[in-house]
Scaffold this motif. Structure first.
Motif, PDB file in Angstrom:
ATOM      1  N   TRP A 190      -0.683   6.380   4.629  1.00  0.00           N
ATOM      2  CA  TRP A 190       0.774   6.258   4.613  1.00  0.00           C
ATOM      3  C   TRP A 190       1.363   6.630   3.258  1.00  0.00           C
ATOM      4  O   TRP A 190       2.380   7.338   3.183  1.00  0.00           O
ATOM      5  CB  TRP A 190       1.197   4.839   5.000  1.00  0.00           C
ATOM      6  N   VAL A 191       0.738   6.185   2.196  1.00  0.00           N
ATOM      7  CA  VAL A 191       1.240   6.522   0.853  1.00  0.00           C
ATOM      8  C   VAL A 191       1.147   8.031   0.628  1.00  0.00           C
ATOM      9  O   VAL A 191       2.082   8.648   0.101  1.00  0.00           O
ATOM     10  CB  VAL A 191       0.482   5.738  -0.240  1.00  0.00           C
ATOM     11  N   GLY A 192       0.039   8.635   1.043  1.00  0.00           N
ATOM     12  CA  GLY A 192      -0.103  10.080   0.918  1.00  0.00           C
ATOM     13  C   GLY A 192       0.982  10.827   1.667  1.00  0.00           C
ATOM     14  O   GLY A 192       1.584  11.777   1.146  1.00  0.00           O
ATOM     15  N   ALA A 193       1.260  10.406   2.884  1.00  0.00           N
ATOM     16  CA  ALA A 193       2.306  11.048   3.684  1.00  0.00           C
ATOM     17  C   ALA A 193       3.673  10.885   3.030  1.00  0.00           C
ATOM     18  O   ALA A 193       4.461  11.842   2.973  1.00  0.00           O
ATOM     19  CB  ALA A 193       2.315  10.454   5.100  1.00  0.00           C
ATOM     20  N   VAL A 194       3.961   9.703   2.513  1.00  0.00           N
ATOM     21  CA  VAL A 194       5.251   9.459   1.859  1.00  0.00           C
ATOM     22  C   VAL A 194       5.393  10.334   0.609  1.00  0.00           C
ATOM     23  O   VAL A 194       6.461  10.906   0.355  1.00  0.00           O
ATOM     24  CB  VAL A 194       5.425   7.965   1.514  1.00  0.00           C
TER      25      VAL A 194
END
Length: 79
Positions: free
Chosen positions: A11-15
């Motif tokens: 999720w952090v990577g996508a954000v």
């Protein structure tokens, strides 16, 4: 616990990738800026870990290539 950590990394990577795209699209960052490339590097790095663990190997390869492109762009920005 490990699964929650991996999901969080994804999720952090996508954000981070979406933030870089949005900031560039709306004129807050330039596509050749260090900040934009750093967001790409970190986001794709986290997504590479996530997709590898999830055995989504085509996406892992995509993110590794994205990392390489970001590293070259950062090098060119700094030197």
């Amino acid at each position: 616990m490990k699964n929650i950590l991996i999901e969080g990394l994804g999720w952090v990577g996508a954000v981070l990738l979406l933030a870089g795209f949005a900031l560039t699209s709306y004129g807050f960052l330039e596509g050749v800026s260090f900040e934009f490339q750093l967001l790409n590097l970190l986001g794709s790095g986290l997504l590479a870990i996530y997709t590898y663990v999830k055995k989504a190997y085509p996406n892992t390869v995509l993110n590794i290539i994205w990392i390489g492109i970001s590293l070259v762009a950062i090098y060119r920005t700094l030197f």
